[in-house]
Design a protein around this motif. Sequence first.
Motif, mmCIF file in Angstrom:
data_model
loop_
_atom_site.group_PDB
_atom_site.id
_atom_site.type_symbol
_atom_site.label_atom_id
_atom_site.label_comp_id
_atom_site.label_asym_id
_atom_site.label_seq_id
_atom_site.Cartn_x
_atom_site.Cartn_y
_atom_site.Cartn_z
ATOM 1 N N ARG A 1 0.834 -1.206 0.000
ATOM 2 C CA ARG A 1 0.000 0.000 0.000
ATOM 3 C C ARG A 1 0.869 1.255 0.000
ATOM 4 N NH1 ARG A 1 -2.123 3.808 3.041
ATOM 5 N NH2 ARG A 1 -1.161 3.204 5.002
ATOM 6 N N LEU A 2 1.874 1.282 0.846
ATOM 7 C CA LEU A 2 2.738 2.452 0.924
ATOM 8 C C LEU A 2 3.559 2.656 -0.345
ATOM 9 C CD1 LEU A 2 3.893 2.131 4.629
ATOM 10 C CD2 LEU A 2 2.289 3.800 3.670
ATOM 11 N N THR A 3 3.975 1.569 -0.957
ATOM 12 C CA THR A 3 4.718 1.672 -2.220
ATOM 13 C C THR A 3 3.825 2.247 -3.312
ATOM 14 O OG1 THR A 3 6.155 -0.166 -1.611
ATOM 15 C CG2 THR A 3 6.015 0.363 -3.961
ATOM 16 N N LEU A 4 2.586 1.788 -3.379
ATOM 17 C CA LEU A 4 1.650 2.332 -4.366
ATOM 18 C C LEU A 4 1.399 3.816 -4.120
ATOM 19 C CD1 LEU A 4 -0.817 -0.683 -4.512
ATOM 20 C CD2 LEU A 4 0.623 0.127 -6.403
ATOM 21 N N VAL A 5 1.221 4.202 -2.866
ATOM 22 C CA VAL A 5 1.023 5.615 -2.532
ATOM 23 C C VAL A 5 2.252 6.426 -2.948
ATOM 24 C CG1 VAL A 5 0.788 7.261 -0.619
ATOM 25 C CG2 VAL A 5 -0.635 5.203 -0.685
ATOM 26 N N PHE A 6 3.428 5.887 -2.665
ATOM 27 C CA PHE A 6 4.658 6.588 -3.032
ATOM 28 C C PHE A 6 4.723 6.807 -4.542
ATOM 29 C CE2 PHE A 6 8.982 6.732 -4.541
ATOM 30 C CZ PHE A 6 9.518 7.735 -3.771
ATOM 31 N N PHE A 7 4.470 5.760 -5.317
ATOM 32 C CA PHE A 7 4.543 5.885 -6.771
ATOM 33 C C PHE A 7 3.475 6.838 -7.299
ATOM 34 C CE2 PHE A 7 7.642 2.577 -6.689
ATOM 35 C CZ PHE A 7 8.348 2.703 -7.875
ATOM 36 N N HIS A 8 2.278 6.814 -6.711
ATOM 37 C CA HIS A 8 1.259 7.790 -7.116
ATOM 38 C C HIS A 8 1.758 9.202 -6.851
ATOM 39 C CE1 HIS A 8 -2.193 5.565 -8.521
ATOM 40 N NE2 HIS A 8 -2.193 4.783 -7.457
ATOM 41 N N MET B 1 -3.730 18.830 -7.464
ATOM 42 C CA MET B 1 -5.036 18.311 -7.102
ATOM 43 C C MET B 1 -5.124 16.896 -7.666
ATOM 44 S SD MET B 1 -8.813 19.818 -7.903
ATOM 45 C CE MET B 1 -8.435 21.313 -7.009
ATOM 46 N N VAL B 2 -5.591 15.964 -6.849
ATOM 47 C CA VAL B 2 -5.731 14.591 -7.302
ATOM 48 C C VAL B 2 -7.162 14.144 -7.102
ATOM 49 C CG1 VAL B 2 -3.326 13.936 -6.907
ATOM 50 C CG2 VAL B 2 -4.980 13.693 -5.068
ATOM 51 N N ASP B 3 -7.589 13.248 -7.956
ATOM 52 C CA ASP B 3 -8.925 12.659 -7.902
ATOM 53 C C ASP B 3 -8.793 11.282 -7.273
ATOM 54 O OD1 ASP B 3 -11.304 11.304 -8.423
ATOM 55 O OD2 ASP B 3 -11.490 12.088 -10.462
ATOM 56 N N SER B 4 -9.294 11.107 -6.065
ATOM 57 C CA SER B 4 -9.095 9.848 -5.347
ATOM 58 C C SER B 4 -9.742 8.661 -6.064
ATOM 59 C CB SER B 4 -9.605 9.948 -3.909
ATOM 60 O OG SER B 4 -10.988 10.236 -3.879
ATOM 61 N N ILE B 5 -10.847 8.892 -6.751
ATOM 62 C CA ILE B 5 -11.490 7.796 -7.496
ATOM 63 C C ILE B 5 -10.607 7.389 -8.676
ATOM 64 C CG2 ILE B 5 -13.478 7.154 -8.919
ATOM 65 C CD1 ILE B 5 -15.182 8.935 -7.037
ATOM 66 N N ALA B 6 -10.071 8.370 -9.381
ATOM 67 C CA ALA B 6 -9.182 8.070 -10.511
ATOM 68 C C ALA B 6 -7.928 7.349 -10.032
ATOM 69 C CB ALA B 6 -8.824 9.353 -11.255
ATOM 70 N N LEU B 7 -7.400 7.746 -8.862
ATOM 71 C CA LEU B 7 -6.217 7.080 -8.324
ATOM 72 C C LEU B 7 -6.527 5.629 -7.958
ATOM 73 C CD1 LEU B 7 -4.580 9.790 -6.043
ATOM 74 C CD2 LEU B 7 -3.942 9.117 -8.363
ATOM 75 N N ARG B 8 -7.682 5.402 -7.383
ATOM 76 C CA ARG B 8 -8.084 4.039 -7.032
ATOM 77 C C ARG B 8 -8.202 3.181 -8.300
ATOM 78 N NH1 ARG B 8 -13.175 4.627 -4.955
ATOM 79 N NH2 ARG B 8 -12.238 5.831 -3.287
ATOM 80 N N GLU B 9 -8.812 3.743 -9.346
ATOM 81 C CA GLU B 9 -8.942 3.014 -10.611
ATOM 82 C C GLU B 9 -7.572 2.734 -11.218
ATOM 83 O OE1 GLU B 9 -11.570 5.504 -12.875
ATOM 84 O OE2 GLU B 9 -13.335 4.857 -11.736
ATOM 85 N N ALA B 10 -6.685 3.715 -11.162
ATOM 86 C CA ALA B 10 -5.328 3.528 -11.693
ATOM 87 C C ALA B 10 -4.596 2.459 -10.892
ATOM 88 C CB ALA B 10 -4.553 4.846 -11.658
ATOM 89 N N THR B 11 -4.779 2.446 -9.580
ATOM 90 C CA THR B 11 -4.157 1.421 -8.736
ATOM 91 C C THR B 11 -4.625 0.037 -9.152
ATOM 92 O OG1 THR B 11 -3.937 2.917 -6.858
ATOM 93 C CG2 THR B 11 -3.910 0.569 -6.368
ATOM 94 N N ASN B 12 -5.904 -0.106 -9.405
ATOM 95 C CA ASN B 12 -6.436 -1.402 -9.851
ATOM 96 C C ASN B 12 -5.836 -1.809 -11.190
ATOM 97 O OD1 ASN B 12 -8.042 -1.610 -7.562
ATOM 98 N ND2 ASN B 12 -9.839 -0.742 -8.558
ATOM 99 N N LYS B 13 -5.702 -0.857 -12.099
ATOM 100 C CA LYS B 13 -5.122 -1.158 -13.408
ATOM 101 C C LYS B 13 -3.647 -1.522 -13.290
ATOM 102 C CE LYS B 13 -8.352 1.642 -16.043
ATOM 103 N NZ LYS B 13 -8.560 2.851 -16.835
#
Length: 107
Positions: A55-62, A73-85
């Motif tokens: 989780r922390l590695t994904l947050v770091f890369f984001h 500004m970041v879109d948390s829904i878009a980030l979640r979708e990108a994480t899944n992809k």
Amino acid sequence: MKLVKKLLGILVLTAIVNELAIMPSFAQENAEDTKIDLSKVSCRELLKMPGEDKRLTLVFFHGFISAKKNQMMVDSIALREATNKVTDYCIDNPDATLMSAFEKYRM
């Protein structure tokens, strides 16, 4: 308040980025060497990480990609979708670099 918590999480992540140095592929001959080449972290390494490290590695890369894009500004829904992809991509391509996955789905 949610934003503050998220931002604090990102700040905490930067403080513990040295923890990434304990991953097997980053084992260094010299224990004093704490440098990590982000371009070489593999999808396989991400998938093998324990939950919190992953989780922390994904947050770091984001955060890294957001900084490269100068996004304030970041879109948390878009980030979640990108994480899944990114995760799906890594499952299908374990030898790919994590950076290539993020560049594919965040750039």
